[in-house]
Enzyme design. Structure first.
Site, PDB file in Angstrom:
ATOM      1  N   GLU A 195      35.932 -23.410  50.341  1.00  0.00           N
ATOM      2  CA  GLU A 195      35.580 -22.339  51.328  1.00  0.00           C
ATOM      3  C   GLU A 195      35.071 -23.020  52.670  1.00  0.00           C
ATOM      4  OE1 GLU A 195      32.982 -18.989  50.448  1.00  0.00           O
ATOM      5  OE2 GLU A 195      33.858 -18.908  48.464  1.00  0.00           O
ATOM      6  N   SER A 264      43.944 -29.601  33.465  1.00  0.00           N
ATOM      7  CA  SER A 264      44.375 -29.734  31.961  1.00  0.00           C
ATOM      8  C   SER A 264      45.513 -29.135  31.802  1.00  0.00           C
ATOM      9  CB  SER A 264      43.527 -28.734  31.204  1.00  0.00           C
ATOM     10  OG  SER A 264      41.903 -28.816  31.298  1.00  0.00           O
ATOM     11  N   ASP A 336      38.292 -17.868  41.114  1.00  0.00           N
ATOM     12  CA  ASP A 336      37.502 -17.468  42.301  1.00  0.00           C
ATOM     13  C   ASP A 336      35.969 -16.944  41.986  1.00  0.00           C
ATOM     14  OD1 ASP A 336      36.156 -17.795  44.748  1.00  0.00           O
ATOM     15  OD2 ASP A 336      37.697 -16.632  46.049  1.00  0.00           O
ATOM     16  N   ASP A 339      31.143 -17.632  45.841  1.00  0.00           N
ATOM     17  CA  ASP A 339      31.298 -17.393  47.057  1.00  0.00           C
ATOM     18  C   ASP A 339      30.163 -17.820  47.933  1.00  0.00           C
ATOM     19  OD1 ASP A 339      33.543 -15.731  47.485  1.00  0.00           O
ATOM     20  OD2 ASP A 339      32.700 -13.832  47.335  1.00  0.00           O
TER      21      ASP A 339
END
Length: 823
Positions: A195, A264, A336, A339
């Site tokens: 971000e 992975s 996600d 933040d």
């Protein structure tokens, strides 16, 4: 003169003798901590006897009459082999490394204290299921029984490192195990730094349209263009292009750049796609290499049945493995779950921050960090409704934080009611795909793709808490946003049923290589950042090339070293360079370039350790990324340490005008993409010849792509590093299924620093024919023969049996430990 010579010889001889005595004494002291695997011991905390049978690979098979006793045995076995590793991981989670290592680790401790994952782990103990809580307490008792034995029997402090560093061991507790799961979430996190980087690139680029080139979305249906970061902070003066150089990466640091976040592979086949008629499952989680490895193999004989697979020392669960009826594997989901918020301070009172309802005081507390040989440091920790306040010096947050503001982070891993350990406990007891998916409801962080197979069915489910965002979120979670805007704040989490799942697909094959799994509209999108856009193509081909699969074909796919990226990009970037012009004179740069191109033209894209082409290709791609982005990004370009294939493909296909990157902004002439490709190849060849000479045909990729399984503390000590580090020539690369992620920095940017520390393949047509391996050995004691006894097997792509047959374990056991209840 003769007398002087005689005395000098006597002194020299005495010094040699004293040196030998010192070495012998040191070896004696260090070897005292080597565990004895063949013994009987009375310990407190057991209800009934426990037997630990160590097979010939030193994998403990733990038998007891009740589950809590089995977990006690696992705690004891972990502490026998990995006590130093466990205590250092715990200190990392607690933010207490500086008590042992001094001010060198102070930046790590400072940030860990701000996150306070250990406090959240302590609070999470009460949230566990009764079964998980009992297992955590029994496991802790087993660890503490080994520590008590070390203290009472003077067993060399438990590990050689304890002689070098004064690191007192406090009793193990249930919260410690929960904290290590949260520490894994720290190691796997990529969204926060991404971000901030996206915001900084947005500020650095003159053309906002170019942001989607250098930081591209995974191929597939796109989203609406994002605004420039400056537009998200109206009326504030941003420190454009400003950056704080990050401190050098300490080997013990759990904070990694996005390029080295978790990865992975996991895939499964239904009976209809299996030659033997049983389901198949393969898993190889990728983490940073260390010695000893992160993983530890173990078998637990639970009341619900035996389970065997990979554990993390300090945590009483098999994170990837199998029972007689169910196999499970994990891959990083790239959810996600972070933040960054920019909080506005009250100009009249900097102890307050703005919320949708007005100004509010920070939650504030003090924390003292003790430092070896230094005065302690007192920190003031602050938090808002959105999360803890982070300093501008970390993640380069200062470069995107206006004056009069601070940055905070919202993150699921900071939950004080984290039941991930309870979920893993329930998974070990599940016997069907349906029960395994149900167990996943308790996972919080780190978010994973759980791939499961019972004897008839296969499935994949994202497990982990999915943050619920407002559809009007200003940046869709992709860049830092104003924390006082209600639409930018989290609105809880989605129900578990909203997590993507795939059950019994019609084609009979499913899997994940950290690739984009769903394309749902925001805010139920899962993520815009995915860990793989390349390996998935090679995996698809290998899976589709066979009508039915076997254990061996799954092993073949795990060990595959063909780079789809090389096969797709080389014809594109070299389109106007192949076989053009007359042969140049020997000894000229032009002739060297022609020789390199001739080698690459005949290459099939296999990143084989014995071949020269992988090194030429990797160096070319690295130089090309640098040539394309350096003039536009300036100092920021140094943070793009790995070539992004999607970026390069966009440029060379001129997607939405992306070929603009080929023109050097500061130069007068207009360079073409062919010009840049040729100059980048010349750059790469200069770099190669300066280090390895001009004999391109004799280069070996494996000489530079060595797996750096280094001891994180002693690995840099001049003499000891030859005993504690495990270096191996390896095949593979950044974008192969047998992934060997390169460092991207330093004098050798192609060192293999991140890959599959564990590989397992489970065959439910004959479960005991399943196999697994770790990259080093079971022991963390560098004087033990089990410190690196699996390393060469792992390098050669070999495995050891993964059997639940107790008689097979006993047949060639290296020792049997009997733990009996103390009277």
């Amino acid at each position: 003169m003769a007398m002087l010579f005689k005395w000098l010889m006597r002194i020299a001889g005495a010094l040699v003798v004293l040196g030998l005595v010192a070495v012998i004494a040191l070896y004696f002291l260090l070897s005292r901590s080597l565990p004895d695997y063949d013994k009987t011991l009375h310990v407190k905390g057991l209800a009934a006897p426990v037997q630990i049978v160590r097979d010939n690979a030193n994998v403990p098979h733990i038998f007891g009459t009740q589950d809590t006793d089995v977990f006690f045995g696992l705690g004891y076995a972990h502490a026998q082999d990995r006590l130093w590793q466990m205590t250092i991981l715990r200190r990392t989670a607690q933010g207490r490394l500086s008590e042992v290592f001094g001010k060198r680790t102070l930046p790590i401790d400072r940030l860990m204290r701000r996150y306070d994952i250990y406090g959240a782990a302590r609070d999470s103990v009460a949230a566990q299921t009764p079964e998980a809580r009992a297992a955590l307490d029994a496991y802790a008792a087993g660890v503490n029984a080994r520590v008590a034995e070390i203290n009472s029997a003077a067993l060399g402090r438990g590990a050689p490192e304890m002689f070098i560093f004064n690191a007192p061991i406090s009793p193990w507790a249930a919260a410690d195990s929960i904290a290590l799961i949260k520490l894994m979430a720290v190691q796997l996190s990529a969204q926060l730094p991404n971000e901030v980087r996206r915001a900084r690139v947005s500020l650095a680029l003159d053309d906002d349209a170019r942001l989607k080139d250098i930081m591209p979305d995974a191929p597939g249906s796109g989203i609406a263009a994002l605004p420039d970061y400056a537009a998200l902070m109206p009326g504030t003066e941003l420190p454009r292009h400003a950056a704080v150089a990050p401190p050098p990466q300490h080997p013990l640091s759990p904070f990694h750049p996005p390029e080295l976040a978790g990865a992975s592979n996991a895939w499964a086949a239904a009976p209809s796609r299996s030659a033997a008629g049983g389901t198949l499952l393969a898993n190889d989680p990728h983490l940073g290499f260390t010695a000893p490895a992160v993983w530890y193999l173990a078998r637990l004989d639970l009341a619900a049945g035996g389970v065997i697979g990979a554990t993390i020392p300090g945590v009483p669960v098999v994170l990837t493995g199998r029972s007689d009826r169910l196999g499970w594997g994990i891959t990083s989901a790239y959810l996600d779950d972070q933040d960054v918020h920019i909080e506005r301070l009250n100009p009249d009172n900097p102890e307050e921050y703005l919320t949708p309802d007005g100004y509010k005081p920070f939650e504030t507390r003090r924390s003292i960090i003790r430092i070896a040989d230094e005065d302690p440091v007192t920190m003031t920790l602050r938090a808002t409704d959105n999360g803890p306040v982070l300093p501008g010096s970390r993640y380069n947050l200062g470069a995107v934080t206006p004056a009069g503001h601070v940055a905070t982070v919202a993150w699921t891993a900071l939950s004080p009611r984290d039941t991930t350990v309870s979920a893993a406990m329930a998974l070990m007891r599940a016997d069907t795909v349906e029960a395994a998916i149900e167990a996943g409801a308790l996972f919080v962080a780190p978010a994973q793709n759980l791939v499961v197979a019972d004897r008839e069915h296969i499935a994949m489910k994202l497990v982990g808490a999915m943050p619920r965002r407002d559809a009007e979120h200003e940046s869709k979670g992709r860049m830092p946003t104003r924390g006082w805007i209600e639409a930018n704040r989290w609105q809880g989490t989605y129900p578990y049923s909203a997590n993507p799942e795939f059950i019994n697909p019609p084609g009979g094959i499913l899997g994940n290589t950290n690739n984009k799994t769903v394309d749902r509209p925001f805010p139920a999108h899962v993520s815009y950042l995915w860990g793989d856009t390349q390996r998935i193509h090679r995996w698809q081909r290998l899976m589709q090339n066979r009508e039915v699969h076997t254990r061996d074909s799954f092993i073949e796919a795990q060990l595959d070293t063909v780079s789809f990226t090389a096969r797709s990009l080389l014809p594109l970037i070299g389109a106007d360079l192949w076989f053009t012009g007359e042969s140049a004179p020997e000894g000229t740069p032009e002739r060297l370039r022609q020789r390199a191109l001739a080698l690459l033209a005949d290459w099939n894209g296999e990143m084989n350790e014995h071949r020269p082409e992988p090194l030429i290709y990797a160096a070319w791609l690295r130089a090309l990324q640098d040539r394309l982005a350096r003039d536009e990004l300036g100092p920021l370009n140094a943070e793009f340490t790995h070539a992004d294939p999607v970026f390069i493909e966009r440029v060379y296909r001129d997607v939405d005008g992306a070929a603009a990157w080929c023109d050097v902004v500061q130069s007068g002439p207009k360079e073409t993409c062919t010009d840049i490709a040729r100059m980048a190849l010349d750059d790469a060849l200069v770099w190669i010849t300066e280090r390895y000479g001009t004999a391109l045909e004799s280069l070996r990729w494996g000489d530079v792509h060595q797996a750096t399984q280094d001891h994180p503390v002693l690995g840099d000590v001049r003499l000891l590093r030859y005993f504690v580090n495990i270096r191996q020539s390896t095949s593979g690369g950044d974008h192969t299924l047998m992934r060997g992620r390169t460092s991207g920095t330093g004098p050798n940017p192609f060192e293999n620093v991140h890959g599959a520390g564990y590989r397992g393949v489970y065959d439910f047509s004959d479960p005991d024919s399943s196999v697994f391996i770790i990259s080093t050995g079971q022991s963390g004691h560098f004087l033990s023969r089990h410190y690196d006894d699996m390393a060469q097997l792992w390098r050669r792509g070999e495995y050891i049996p993964m059997s639940l047959d107790p008689e097979l374990a006993r047949a060639a056991a290296v020792g049997v430990t009997e733990l009996l209840p103390a009277e």
